[in-house]
Design a protein around this motif. Structure first.
Motif, PDB file in Angstrom:
ATOM      1  N   LEU A  99       6.471  -0.704  -5.662  1.00 22.04           N
ATOM      2  CA  LEU A  99       6.376   0.721  -5.365  1.00 22.04           C
ATOM      3  C   LEU A  99       5.504   1.461  -6.376  1.00 22.04           C
ATOM      4  N   GLY A 100       4.894   0.716  -7.281  1.00 25.85           N
ATOM      5  CA  GLY A 100       3.988   1.329  -8.242  1.00 25.85           C
ATOM      6  C   GLY A 100       4.642   1.785  -9.524  1.00 25.85           C
ATOM      7  N   CYS A 101       5.860   1.346  -9.780  1.00 31.22           N
ATOM      8  CA  CYS A 101       6.577   1.757 -10.990  1.00 31.22           C
ATOM      9  C   CYS A 101       6.386   0.719 -12.095  1.00 31.22           C
ATOM     10  N   MET A 102       6.140   1.185 -13.285  1.00 36.21           N
ATOM     11  CA  MET A 102       6.015   0.295 -14.443  1.00 36.21           C
ATOM     12  C   MET A 102       7.393   0.145 -15.088  1.00 36.21           C
ATOM     13  N   THR A 103       7.885  -1.076 -15.101  1.00 35.52           N
ATOM     14  CA  THR A 103       9.216  -1.325 -15.654  1.00 35.52           C
ATOM     15  C   THR A 103       9.159  -2.431 -16.700  1.00 35.52           C
ATOM     16  N   THR A 140       0.833  -1.196   0.000  1.00 33.08           N
ATOM     17  CA  THR A 140       0.000   0.000   0.000  1.00 33.08           C
ATOM     18  C   THR A 140       0.871   1.251   0.000  1.00 33.08           C
ATOM     19  N   ALA A 141       2.169   1.087   0.306  1.00 33.96           N
ATOM     20  CA  ALA A 141       3.066   2.229   0.383  1.00 33.96           C
ATOM     21  C   ALA A 141       3.709   2.463  -0.974  1.00 33.96           C
ATOM     22  N   THR A 142       2.911   2.830  -1.946  1.00 30.66           N
ATOM     23  CA  THR A 142       3.407   2.985  -3.312  1.00 30.66           C
ATOM     24  C   THR A 142       3.767   4.429  -3.595  1.00 30.66           C
ATOM     25  N   LEU A 143       4.498   4.612  -4.660  1.00 32.38           N
ATOM     26  CA  LEU A 143       4.942   5.935  -5.058  1.00 32.38           C
ATOM     27  C   LEU A 143       3.786   6.732  -5.647  1.00 32.38           C
ATOM     28  N   ASP A 144       3.612   7.940  -5.175  1.00 26.68           N
ATOM     29  CA  ASP A 144       2.618   8.854  -5.732  1.00 26.68           C
ATOM     30  C   ASP A 144       3.308   9.675  -6.814  1.00 26.68           C
ATOM     31  N   HIS A 145       3.083   9.317  -8.068  1.00 21.97           N
ATOM     32  CA  HIS A 145       3.790   9.965  -9.163  1.00 21.97           C
ATOM     33  C   HIS A 145       3.332  11.398  -9.393  1.00 21.97           C
ATOM     34  N   ALA A 146       2.217  11.782  -8.799  1.00 23.33           N
ATOM     35  CA  ALA A 146       1.752  13.152  -8.967  1.00 23.33           C
ATOM     36  C   ALA A 146       2.319  14.073  -7.894  1.00 23.33           C
ATOM     37  N   ALA A 147       2.930  13.483  -6.859  1.00 22.86           N
ATOM     38  CA  ALA A 147       3.431  14.292  -5.751  1.00 22.86           C
ATOM     39  C   ALA A 147       4.660  15.087  -6.187  1.00 22.86           C
ATOM     40  N   THR A 148       4.829  16.270  -5.600  1.00 23.85           N
ATOM     41  CA  THR A 148       6.001  17.080  -5.906  1.00 23.85           C
ATOM     42  C   THR A 148       7.054  16.960  -4.819  1.00 23.85           C
ATOM     43  N   ARG A 149       6.695  16.414  -3.670  1.00 28.37           N
ATOM     44  CA  ARG A 149       7.668  16.317  -2.584  1.00 28.37           C
ATOM     45  C   ARG A 149       8.648  15.178  -2.867  1.00 28.37           C
ATOM     46  N   VAL A 209      10.305   9.950   0.714  1.00 25.52           N
ATOM     47  CA  VAL A 209       9.760   8.603   0.661  1.00 25.52           C
ATOM     48  C   VAL A 209       9.206   8.255   2.032  1.00 25.52           C
ATOM     49  N   LEU A 210       7.952   7.854   2.087  1.00 23.17           N
ATOM     50  CA  LEU A 210       7.324   7.528   3.366  1.00 23.17           C
ATOM     51  C   LEU A 210       7.941   6.270   3.961  1.00 23.17           C
ATOM     52  N   ALA A 211       7.805   6.138   5.291  1.00 21.86           N
ATOM     53  CA  ALA A 211       8.503   5.075   6.025  1.00 21.86           C
ATOM     54  C   ALA A 211       8.180   3.685   5.503  1.00 21.86           C
ATOM     55  N   GLY A 212       6.920   3.449   5.149  1.00 28.95           N
ATOM     56  CA  GLY A 212       6.535   2.123   4.694  1.00 28.95           C
ATOM     57  C   GLY A 212       7.177   1.720   3.387  1.00 28.95           C
ATOM     58  N   ALA A 213       7.497   2.694   2.557  1.00 30.14           N
ATOM     59  CA  ALA A 213       8.099   2.417   1.250  1.00 30.14           C
ATOM     60  C   ALA A 213       9.610   2.529   1.263  1.00 30.14           C
ATOM     61  N   LEU A 214      10.190   3.092   2.323  1.00 30.39           N
ATOM     62  CA  LEU A 214      11.616   3.400   2.307  1.00 30.39           C
ATOM     63  C   LEU A 214      12.524   2.174   2.149  1.00 30.39           C
TER      64      LEU A 214
END
Length: 221
Positions: A74-78, A4-13, A16-21
């Motif tokens: 992390l929500g990345c398409m590779t 659930t701790a995926t990358l928000d590609h629309a975010a500008t910050r 990386v949140l703790a769950g995804a780090l």
């Protein structure tokens, strides 16, 4: 892995949140281990890949598969492709590419993860054994060594285990990470690389190494 701790590609910050780090930091370490764009000095990870350029290139399948797996979580398409060459001495290169629409966001995430993970590992602040931050620091230490053992190329001789890496920055991370895991590491500079060694009899304190590592297991440790 917390999917659930995926990358928000629309975010500008660039945080990386703790769950995804842990997954993001291990991904950054995998890229860092094979990044040839920097000399032996501090600096960010490599620049955002151009269209068609790989995020990372490996000489074996295992690290490429691991990076793909972590980035997918992390929500990345590779995607991955294999390029072969040579005549008498054949070789292959495993290339991991990120979807065009996510190249900048993914590079931004990896830069942030590298910075945050490095700061967490190298920080001198004492943490209690039961502290959540200490638990995360140990997880990051395992992630750093898992990436190095997969991507950097390691040799195990009678008395030592060694990994060959590109620069002093990740060497410092590995030395500190080893110490947190109860292992003493030493650094030696050689022409074109840095070698980090640990006693062979202490290698079992490091995270699982190939072929024991289940690359596509949901568990990070």
């Amino acid at each position: 892995m917390d999917r659930t701790a995926t990358l928000d590609h629309a975010a500008t910050r660039a945080v990386v949140l703790a769950g995804a780090l842990p997954a993001a930091f291990e991904s950054a370490c995998l890229v860092e281990c094979v990044d040839t764009s920097r000399t032996l000095r501090p600096g960010p990870l490599k620049a955002v890949p151009r269209a068609g350029e790989a995020l990372a290139e490996f000489d074996r399948e295992d690290p490429a598969e691991r990076l793909e797996f972590l980035l997918a979580g992390l929500g990345c398409m590779t995607r991955r492709d294999t390029r072969s060459g040579g005549e008498r001495r054949r070789y292959s290169v495993e290339r991991v590419l990120v979807h065009e629409s996510q190249r900048h966001a993914t590079s931004r995430m990896l830069d942030a993860a590298w910075r945050q993970g490095r700061q967490a590992l190298l920080g001198a602040e004492p943490l209690g054994a039961s502290s959540p931050r200490n638990t995360q620091r140990l997880t990051l230490a395992q992630a750093a060594w898992r990436a190095a053992l997969l991507a950097a190329g390691h040799r195990r001789r009678r008395h030592i285990l060694s990994v060959m890496i590109r620069d002093q920055e990740i060497a410092a991370v590995l030395v500190r990470a080893a110490r947190l895991l109860g292992v003493t590491a030493e650094v030696t500079r050689r022409s074109g690389c840095v070698v980090v060694t640990v006693p062979a009899d202490a290698a079992d304190l490091l995270p699982a190494t190939p072929p024991r590592l289940r690359l596509r297991d949901n568990a990070l440790v």
